[in-house]
Design an enzyme around this catalytic site. Structure first.
Site, PDB file in Angstrom:
ATOM      1  CB  THR A 143     -18.836  -6.957 -66.867  1.00  0.00           C
ATOM      2  OG1 THR A 143     -20.076  -6.558 -67.467  1.00  0.00           O
ATOM      3  CG2 THR A 143     -18.908  -6.704 -65.371  1.00  0.00           C
ATOM      4  N   GLY A 145     -16.276  -9.648 -70.408  1.00  0.00           N
ATOM      5  CA  GLY A 145     -16.648 -11.027 -70.689  1.00  0.00           C
ATOM      6  C   GLY A 145     -18.125 -11.290 -70.505  1.00  0.00           C
ATOM      7  CG  ASP A 146     -19.809 -10.788 -66.657  1.00  0.00           C
ATOM      8  OD1 ASP A 146     -18.967 -11.687 -66.812  1.00  0.00           O
ATOM      9  OD2 ASP A 146     -20.063 -10.293 -65.558  1.00  0.00           O
ATOM     10  CE  LYS A 272     -12.815 -13.087 -61.448  1.00  0.00           C
ATOM     11  NZ  LYS A 272     -13.493 -11.912 -62.064  1.00  0.00           N
ATOM     12  N   GLY A 344     -12.189 -11.329 -69.128  1.00  0.00           N
ATOM     13  CA  GLY A 344     -12.841 -10.768 -70.300  1.00  0.00           C
ATOM     14  C   GLY A 344     -12.133 -11.045 -71.602  1.00  0.00           C
ATOM     15  CD  GLU A 368     -15.148 -20.141 -67.157  1.00  0.00           C
ATOM     16  OE1 GLU A 368     -14.924 -19.502 -66.109  1.00  0.00           O
ATOM     17  OE2 GLU A 368     -15.074 -21.385 -67.225  1.00  0.00           O
ATOM     18  CB  CYS A 381      -9.451 -27.238 -53.793  1.00  0.00           C
ATOM     19  SG  CYS A 381     -10.898 -26.301 -53.268  1.00  0.00           S
TER      20      CYS A 381
END
Length: 438
Positions: A143, A145-146, A272, A344, A368, A381
Site C-alpha cells: 500500500t 498511499g496508506d 476508484k 497511491g 483523503e 451517488c
C-alpha cells in the site's frame, strides 16, 4: 518497584472502588501471540523483566506474565492513566494477561502479592513510558498511499515520546523516506524478523484499515469516520492533524524543460477510476492545446480484470513501468499539477508538493488529504467507501454496493465531467502563474 513516580497518585493497596471496564482478551497459563497474519508477531514472552519472575510489555496491547504459584495469589490490574479507568483486574495463581485494546493506551500495570495471611503487597507498578525505549510501528506492505498518509503520525509519535523508533514497511517506500528521518530506523518486515526486533521492543503498534473491527480493538474509532490517513493519529494517540511526509530524492532536477502535467489513470478497482468514457480524452486535449505536455506515471500502461480494461489515454506520454518511486516523485516535484484518482500516486503527489486535482466520488473528501482541487459531483451517488454499513470487497473488481448491475453503476465518477476537471485545473494554472511557475 518499577515506575515509582506514580506511587503518590495511587495507594500501595489493591482495593479500588472504580469499576472494571473490560475483561482481558486472554487469561491463560502461557502467552499466545495475537492473530496478525499481515505483520510479524511479537515476542512470545513479554520483553520487560520485573521482580519475582513477572514480565510485561506493550506489544500488541499491554501484556503481563504472572508465574505459577501454589501458595497465595497475584492480583493484576491494568489501568488507563489518562482516563483514570481500571480496564481489568483479576486474582489468580499464575496467568498470561493481555489487554483487548491493541492501539496506543497509556497503560499502568500493577501487580500485588495476595497471600491471605498478610496485607497485600505491591510487587510491580509500571506506568507506560517509552522514552529511550525500543518501539516498533508496523505498516502493511503493498500500500503506497496508506503508508505515505500514515507515516507522519509515526514520526510524530517518536517526537512526542522520545523513543527509539523502528518503522517496518515495504522496501519500495523506504528509500524516499529514510534520509529525511535519520532518527528513525527503517526495516522491511523480513528484516524485522531476521534482526529479532520483537525480542527487544517495549511497545508495538500496527497500522491498517480494520474494516470489521466492530469492538474497536485495533483502532479507537472507525477509520471511515476520521479519514484514511488520520486514523493513524488515533491509533498512535497523537494529534491527528494531517501532515505530508518529507521526501528525499536522489535526483531533484527537472526531468523536462517544457511545462507539463502528470496524470495517473489506473486503480486497483473500477470504482476508484474516473469512469466518464470521454473524460481523459477531453482533458488531455485541453491540456495539450494550452501548451502542457501530459505525462502518465502509472505503474502499468494497461490494467483491469475480465472484460474491463483501462489503457493509457491517447495523447499522454508514457512514463509507466516498474520504476523507483523516487523517479515518479521527481516528475511530480516539478509538475504544474497532477490529475488522478484516489490511489497511491495521488498521495505521492501530495507528499511531493504537487497541486493535486483529485477525481473521486466513491470516497468522501474527508477520506483523503485536503486539496483545494478536489473534484466530486454531489448530484450523484457518492461516498460509499466511507459508509460503515457497506463492507468494501477487495476481491470484487467491479464493487459498487448501491448500484451494481444497474445503469447507475459507478455514477459517482461517471457523472464527473471533463468540464468540471478542466475548471479545477484552470485554478491550478492560475495559482502557478501567480507564483511565477511554468
Amino acid at each position: 518497584m518499577d515506575g515509582a513516580a506514580g506511587l503518590d497518585a495511587r495507594p500501595d493497596q489493591p482495593a479500588d472502588p472504580a469499576p472494571v471496564l473490560a475483561k482481558p482478551e486472554v487469561i491463560a497459563s502461557a502467552p499466545t501471540p495475537p492473530p496478525a497474519p499481515n505483520f510479524p508477531p511479537p515476542a512470545e514472552q513479554p520483553t520487560e523483566v520485573g521482580p519475582r519472575g513477572l514480565r510485561y510489555d506493550f506489544n500488541f496491547g499491554a501484556r503481563v506474565t504472572l508465574p505459577n504459584r501454589t501458595i497465595g495469589k497475584w492480583l493484576v490490574r491494568l489501568r488507563d492513566l489518562d482516563t483514570g479507568n481500571v480496564l481489568f483486574q483479576s486474582e489468580n495463581q499464575g496467568a498470561f494477561v493481555r489487554s483487548s485494546k491493541r492501539f496506543f493506551v497509556r497503560f499502568s500495570v500493577e501487580v500485588f502479592d495476595v497471600d491471605g495471611a498478610n496485607p497485600p503487597t505491591s510487587i510491580l507498578l509500571h506506568d507506560y513510558d517509552a522514552r529511550d525505549r525500543e518501539v516498533l510501528i508496523q505498516f502493511p506492505i503493498g500500500t503506497l498511499g496508506d503508508t505515505l498518509g500514515w507515516f507522519p503520525y509515526a514520526a510524530r509519535f517518536a517526537a512526542v515520546h522520545g523513543c527509539r523508533l523502528t518503522c517496518a514497511m515495504s522496501g519500495l517506500i523506504i528509500p524516499i523516506l529514510k534520509d529525511s528521518y535519520p532518527h528513525i530506523r527503517f526495516l522491511t518486515h523480513d528484516q524485522v524478523i531476521e534482526q529479532k526486533v520483537a525480542e527487544t521492543a517495549y511497545a508495538t503498534y500496527c497500522l491498517g484499515l480494520f474494516f470489521d473491527d466492530v469492538e474497536c480493538t485495533q483502532q479507537p474509532t472507525d477509520f471511515r469516520h476520521v479519514g484514511l490517513h488520520r486514523t493513524a493519529g488515533y491509533i498512535l494517540g497523537v494529534d491527528p492533524t494531517e501532515e505530508s511526509p518529507r521526501l528525499t530524492l536522489p535526483d531533484e532536477s527537472r526531468p523536462i524543460a517544457e511545462p507539463y502535467v502528470c496524470i495517473a489513470v489506473q486503480a486497483s478497482t473500477q470504482c476508484k477510476q474516473w469512469n466518464n468514457p470521454n473524460g481523459w480524452h477531453e482533458v488531455i486535449s485541453y491540456l495539450k492545446s494550452h501548451g502542457y505536455r501530459v505525462i502518465c506515471i502509472d505503474q502499468k500502461a494497461v490494467g483491469g480484470q475480465g472484460i474491463v480494461w483501462t489503457h493509457i489515454p491517447h495523447g499522454a506520454e508514457d512514463q509507466t513501468g516498474d520504476r523507483p518511486l523516487a523517479e515518479r516523485a521527481r516528475w511530480l516535484r516539478h509538475a504544474t499539477g497532477f490529475i488522478g484518482t484516489s490511489s497511491g500516486l495521488a498521495w505521492l503527489a501530495w507528499a511531493a508538493g504537487c497541486p493535486v486535482g483529485l477525481i473521486s466520488g466513491f470516497t468522501h473528501p474527508t477520506n483523503e488529504f485536503a486539496t483545494p482541487y478536489r473534484v466530486i459531483n454531489w448530484h450523484a451517488c457518492n461516498s460509499c467507501w466511507n459508509d460503515p454499513r457497506l463492507r468494501f470487497d477487495h476481491k470484487d473488481f467491479l464493487w459498487c454496493p448501491r448500484h451494481a448491475g444497474t445503469p447507475r453503476q459507478f455514477e459517482c465518477s461517471k457523472l464527473i465531467t471533463a468540464a468540471h476537471v478542466i475548471g479545477v485545473m484552470k485554478s491550478v494554472f492560475e495559482r502557478a502563474n501567480a507564483d511565477g511557475q511554468d
